[in-house]
Design a protein around this motif. Structure first.
Motif, PDB file in Angstrom:
ATOM      1  N   LEU A  10      -6.598  46.167 104.376  1.00 31.27           N
ATOM      2  CA  LEU A  10      -7.352  46.271 103.134  1.00 31.27           C
ATOM      3  C   LEU A  10      -8.811  46.487 103.493  1.00 31.27           C
ATOM      4  O   LEU A  10      -9.352  45.772 104.340  1.00 31.27           O
ATOM      5  CB  LEU A  10      -7.183  44.992 102.312  1.00 31.27           C
ATOM      6  CG  LEU A  10      -7.871  44.873 100.945  1.00 31.27           C
ATOM      7  CD1 LEU A  10      -7.092  43.922 100.045  1.00 31.27           C
ATOM      8  CD2 LEU A  10      -9.319  44.415 101.051  1.00 31.27           C
ATOM      9  N   ARG A  69     -12.635  46.825 101.673  1.00 35.44           N
ATOM     10  CA  ARG A  69     -13.356  46.630 100.419  1.00 35.44           C
ATOM     11  C   ARG A  69     -14.348  47.763 100.213  1.00 35.44           C
ATOM     12  O   ARG A  69     -14.748  48.449 101.156  1.00 35.44           O
ATOM     13  CB  ARG A  69     -14.084  45.291 100.438  1.00 35.44           C
ATOM     14  CG  ARG A  69     -13.139  44.105 100.525  1.00 35.44           C
ATOM     15  CD  ARG A  69     -13.880  42.810 100.732  1.00 35.44           C
ATOM     16  NE  ARG A  69     -12.981  41.758 101.157  1.00 35.44           N
ATOM     17  CZ  ARG A  69     -12.419  40.884 100.330  1.00 35.44           C
ATOM     18  NH1 ARG A  69     -12.656  40.950  99.038  1.00 35.44           N
ATOM     19  NH2 ARG A  69     -11.610  39.958 100.794  1.00 35.44           N
ATOM     20  N   GLN A  93      -6.122  49.900  99.980  1.00 33.26           N
ATOM     21  CA  GLN A  93      -5.172  49.301 100.915  1.00 33.26           C
ATOM     22  C   GLN A  93      -4.260  50.389 101.476  1.00 33.26           C
ATOM     23  O   GLN A  93      -4.004  51.387 100.818  1.00 33.26           O
ATOM     24  CB  GLN A  93      -4.326  48.256 100.179  1.00 33.26           C
ATOM     25  CG  GLN A  93      -5.157  47.172  99.519  1.00 33.26           C
ATOM     26  CD  GLN A  93      -4.370  46.358  98.514  1.00 33.26           C
ATOM     27  OE1 GLN A  93      -3.176  46.166  98.666  1.00 33.26           O
ATOM     28  NE2 GLN A  93      -5.049  45.885  97.470  1.00 33.26           N
ATOM     29  N   ASN A 136     -12.375  48.808  93.783  1.00 29.32           N
ATOM     30  CA  ASN A 136     -12.817  47.523  94.305  1.00 29.32           C
ATOM     31  C   ASN A 136     -12.428  47.430  95.785  1.00 29.32           C
ATOM     32  O   ASN A 136     -13.204  46.958  96.611  1.00 29.32           O
ATOM     33  CB  ASN A 136     -12.154  46.411  93.501  1.00 29.32           C
ATOM     34  CG  ASN A 136     -12.724  45.053  93.818  1.00 29.32           C
ATOM     35  OD1 ASN A 136     -13.737  44.938  94.489  1.00 29.32           O
ATOM     36  ND2 ASN A 136     -12.070  44.005  93.360  1.00 29.32           N
ATOM     37  N   ASN A 137     -11.221  47.873  96.070  1.00 32.23           N
ATOM     38  CA  ASN A 137     -10.772  47.947  97.442  1.00 32.23           C
ATOM     39  C   ASN A 137      -9.652  48.971  97.565  1.00 32.23           C
ATOM     40  O   ASN A 137      -9.093  49.407  96.551  1.00 32.23           O
ATOM     41  CB  ASN A 137     -10.302  46.572  97.975  1.00 32.23           C
ATOM     42  CG  ASN A 137      -9.036  46.086  97.291  1.00 32.23           C
ATOM     43  OD1 ASN A 137      -7.952  46.544  97.576  1.00 32.23           O
ATOM     44  ND2 ASN A 137      -9.184  45.134  96.366  1.00 32.23           N
TER      45      ASN A 137
END
Lengths: 111, 113
Positions: A48, A50, A33, A30-31
């Motif tokens: 972060l 996406r 980091q 989803n993302n």
């Protein structure tokens, strides 16, 4: 759950040079980091990105994400001695799944 | 509070004793994680609390390890009958629900002698 694999494991550069570290993963996210850790204590969240983004900037940091290759890179430009730290990528698969951390890259910037 | 607070910051204990580590997350953060980090290594997931959902305990290494969280507040990680291999830094992190970065505490350095 998956874990990101980072390379290189260690990187030593001169102050002023750019540092690039990479994170690869296996399943969809989803993302993603990036975190920095000094002296083996708490991690600091850097940026972060996406899954629908390809590039993101924050000051001297540039993060790219290639979902087709399942990889991300963190570029630190004009490095400083204070950038010496370990850098970790973290994978968020979304929903209530836990975020998992990569193995880390140890960066040393020599003054 | 302004950040994630962990206590104690350092703990030296004798093998076989029980220890309790505490984490105060940021107010309003529904997600709370515990990780273990051995010297020079990456983060090892232990347990994950998300709101009122059942915690994900899949990372706890043995039944000597347990953790609790009351609502969206303080969490305690308990290690019973400590062993030397439990020596590590135990890190707590909290975050908002949804895609957001974590805020980490400074960790508890546990040394079992």
């Amino acid at each position: 759950s998956q874990q990101g694999e980072e390379d290189p494991q260690a990187l030593s550069i001169q102050e002023g040079e750019n540092a690039t570290m990479n994170c690869s993963y296996k399943t969809s996210i989803n993302n993603l980091q990036w975190y920095r850790q000094n002296s083996g204590r708490g991690l600091v969240h850097l940026i972060l990105i996406r899954s629908n983004e390809r590039e993101k900037h924050s000051g001297r940091l540039r993060v790219t994400l290639d979902t087709s290759k399942k990889s991300s890179s963190l570029l630190i430009t004009a490095s400083r001695a204070a950038d010496t730290a370990s850098y970790f990528c973290a994978l968020d698969s979304g929903g209530y799944q836990k975020v998992t951390f990569g193995t880390g890259t140890k960066l040393q910037v020599i003054p | 509070g302004a950040g994630v607070s962990q206590s104690p910051s350092n703990k030296v204990t004798e093998k076989g004793k029980d220890v309790e580590l505490r984490c105060d997350p940021i107010s309003g953060h529904t997600a709370l994680y515990w990780y273990r980090q051995r010297l020079g290594q990456g983060l090892e997931f232990l347990i994950y609390f998300q709101g009122n959902s059942a915690p994900d305990k899949s990372g706890l290494p043995s039944d000597r390890f347990s953790a609790e969280r009351t609502g969206e507040s303080v969490s305690t990680l308990t290690i019973q009958r400590t062993q030397q291999e439990d020596s590590a830094v135990y890190l707590c992190a909290s975050s908002l629900a949804g895609p957001s970065g974590y805020t980490f505490g400074s960790g508890t350095r546990l040394t079992v002698v």
